[in-house]
Design a protein around this motif. Structure first.
Motif, PDB file in Angstrom:
ATOM      1  N   HIS A 262       0.815  -1.199   0.000  1.00  0.00           N
ATOM      2  CA  HIS A 262       0.000   0.000   0.000  1.00  0.00           C
ATOM      3  C   HIS A 262       0.856   1.260   0.000  1.00  0.00           C
ATOM      4  O   HIS A 262       0.439   2.313  -0.495  1.00  0.00           O
ATOM      5  N   TYR A 263       2.058   1.179   0.593  1.00  0.00           N
ATOM      6  CA  TYR A 263       2.952   2.333   0.687  1.00  0.00           C
ATOM      7  C   TYR A 263       4.104   2.178  -0.286  1.00  0.00           C
ATOM      8  O   TYR A 263       4.562   1.075  -0.574  1.00  0.00           O
TER       9      TYR A 263
ATOM     10  N   LEU B 121       5.175   9.346   3.815  1.00  0.00           N
ATOM     11  CA  LEU B 121       4.232  10.408   3.494  1.00  0.00           C
ATOM     12  C   LEU B 121       4.462  10.860   2.056  1.00  0.00           C
ATOM     13  O   LEU B 121       5.097  11.881   1.784  1.00  0.00           O
TER      14      LEU B 121
ATOM     15  N   PHE C  66       2.865  11.841  -1.644  1.00  0.00           N
ATOM     16  CA  PHE C  66       1.685  12.341  -2.341  1.00  0.00           C
ATOM     17  C   PHE C  66       1.885  12.128  -3.843  1.00  0.00           C
ATOM     18  O   PHE C  66       2.688  12.833  -4.476  1.00  0.00           O
TER      19      PHE C  66
ATOM     20  N   ALA D  18      -1.400  10.272  10.359  1.00  0.00           N
ATOM     21  CA  ALA D  18      -1.510  10.699   8.964  1.00  0.00           C
ATOM     22  C   ALA D  18      -0.996   9.622   8.017  1.00  0.00           C
ATOM     23  O   ALA D  18      -1.555   9.415   6.933  1.00  0.00           O
ATOM     24  N   VAL D  19       0.067   8.920   8.426  1.00  0.00           N
ATOM     25  CA  VAL D  19       0.588   7.831   7.598  1.00  0.00           C
ATOM     26  C   VAL D  19      -0.425   6.687   7.536  1.00  0.00           C
ATOM     27  O   VAL D  19      -0.684   6.111   6.471  1.00  0.00           O
ATOM     28  N   TYR D  20      -1.033   6.371   8.674  1.00  0.00           N
ATOM     29  CA  TYR D  20      -1.942   5.222   8.737  1.00  0.00           C
ATOM     30  C   TYR D  20      -3.271   5.507   8.038  1.00  0.00           C
ATOM     31  O   TYR D  20      -3.775   4.687   7.263  1.00  0.00           O
ATOM     32  N   TYR D  21      -3.838   6.679   8.309  1.00  0.00           N
ATOM     33  CA  TYR D  21      -5.174   6.986   7.772  1.00  0.00           C
ATOM     34  C   TYR D  21      -5.129   7.862   6.520  1.00  0.00           C
ATOM     35  O   TYR D  21      -6.163   8.024   5.853  1.00  0.00           O
ATOM     36  N   GLN D  22      -3.965   8.449   6.242  1.00  0.00           N
ATOM     37  CA  GLN D  22      -3.763   9.267   5.041  1.00  0.00           C
ATOM     38  C   GLN D  22      -4.829  10.360   4.906  1.00  0.00           C
ATOM     39  O   GLN D  22      -5.497  10.495   3.878  1.00  0.00           O
TER      40      GLN D  22
END
Length: 444
Positions: free
Chosen positions: A82-83, A313, A315, A369-373
């Protein structure tokens, strides 16, 4: 010419000499802070290029470094999860970089007083010089790693020595030192990148950087104005309180007087006026925990962010690639550190615990923020990272300012050196913590 006129001229001359000495010392410590961290920063920037060439020549795998880890990320990413993860966390590189410095800061304050400052600085200069030469001339991965270790040794020994040295000068030199160390983070990486981008090879660029140890030598041995009785090449005792500028210092003892009397009752009167005993150093170190722990927490949180979260993080579909986003994160962080470490003349913050709490809030926020974006834009991350650097730099420079201000004359030199372990301890712990977190997110 009457006597009053002569006395006025003498006072004016003395005042002018004092001002010149003041600014020479502030500028000298700025240069020492810059040079002390410069080799370490440049080694991180250069090692990737050197190791990459050795990998090409020797077909040996080699680890990337923190600053340039993502330069070829989009061409070599092995993550299909996912990342957009790099196979190796930057935290692993961070541990390799920080451990020599941490080892020095943990143990050297207990015996380094036996080595005169003149010889300590020569060792720092020699280690920095060796780091540039070894990495630029290396023919194997092992030699390049050895060069980075030399840079780490120079940085660690230099930091604790120069912080201890500040007790012999006006307290304003702490502002110069802090600003210089902050400038090294920005200037070191940018200068290396500029020289290599102009067409110079990494090897030649590192050889040019030999000017940095030369600047350190010139700053220490020729720019600083030492007190007349300063023990430059001997173990002789000096009174730091004589040389610290400003009004008589007010301080709060690091330990309760009754506790100190009880724990050092066996100490003779001669020992109380001479060098600190090992027992006394342990007592002082216990009192320093009020400074060391908050500083360690600040750096734990910010390097947990820098080395564990920022690479996650990402984008997509904006004007910046993943590599460029990461480089901007690091650049803005270093800019924030530089600004806040240069702010001591404008703003002083006594409660380092507040800075620690705010930095932990940053770490929690970015972890979520990393987990839930949920962060909508890279610009919000830019602002948070700049703010993170401001907190870290402010915690560093204010910690040592208030240690210098609130410790007694006899214990101040040891206290400044011993407290320098705080940031390195926090960084090392963050590296160990960030690695499993990185693997967890990359497995999703």
């Amino acid at each position: 010419m009457d006597r009053n006129s002569i006395n006025s001229d003498l006072l004016l001359t003395t005042d002018n000499q004092g001002r010149v000495s003041y600014w020479r010392n502030v500028c000298g410590f700025w240069c020492l802070g810059l040079c002390n961290n410069f080799a370490y920063v440049v080694m991180l920037s250069a090692a990737h290029d050197i190791l990459k060439q050795q990998e090409t020549n020797n077909t040996l795998p080699s680890p990337p470094t923190a600053i340039h880890l993502f330069q070829s990320h989009h061409n070599s990413s092995n993550s299909s999860g996912h990342y957009d993860c790099n196979p190796t966390s930057t935290a692993a590189v961070l541990l390799a970089d920080i451990l020599p410095t941490l080892f020095i800061k943990l143990f050297a304050p207990f015996f380094i007083h036996a080595v005169p400052y003149g010889f300590r600085v020569l060792l720092c200069i020699g280690s920095a010089t060796a780091s540039f030469l070894v990495v630029s001339l290396s023919t194997s991965v092992g030699m390049s790693i050895l060069g980075v270790i030399f840079a780490s040794v120079s940085s660690g020994l230099g930091e604790l020595s120069f912080l201890a040295l500040t007790v012999y000068f006006d307290r304003a030199v702490l502002s110069g030192w802090g600003s210089g160390t902050g400038g090294a983070g920005v200037g070191g990486a940018l200068l290396y990148s500029a020289l290599t981008q102009s067409g110079l090879t990494p090897q030649l660029t590192l050889l040019i950087m030999l000017l940095v140890p030369a600047l350190m030598a010139a700053s220490y041995y020729f720019l600083l104005v030492f007190p007349p009785s300063f023990p430059q090449w001997s173990r002789g005792e000096a009174e730091p309180s004589v040389f610290v500028g400003g009004s008589p210092q007010e301080y709060r003892p690091l330990v309760d007087d009754e506790q100190e009397d009880q724990e050092t009752s066996e100490t003779t009167e001669s020992e109380k006026t001479g060098a600190l005993s090992f027992t006394e150093k342990l007592i002082i170190l216990k009192g320093l925990l009020w400074f060391i722990v908050p500083l360690a927490v600040v750096y734990f949180a910010e390097y947990f962010i820098n080395q564990g979260l920022l690479e996650l993080l990402f984008f997509p579909d904006i004007f910046l690639s993943h590599a460029e986003q990461y480089r901007w994160y690091q650049t803005l962080y270093q800019a924030g550190v530089f600004v806040s470490r240069s702010s001591l003349c404008c703003l002083k913050i006594r409660c380092i615990g507040v800075l620690s709490a705010l930095q932990c809030v940053n770490a929690v926020l970015l972890t979520l923020a990393v987990y839930y974006q949920f962060l909508p834009s890279v610009w919000m991350v830019f602002i948070i990272v700049l703010y993170e650097g401001l907190l870290g730099g402010a915690a560093y420079v204010n910690t040592f300012y208030y240690i210098s201000k609130e410790t007694g004359d006899r214990e101040r030199e040891f206290s400044m050196a011993a407290a320098s372990v705080g940031d390195s301890l926090g960084i090392a712990l963050s590296g160990a913590t960030a690695m499993p977190l990185h693997h967890h997110f990359c497995s999703l």
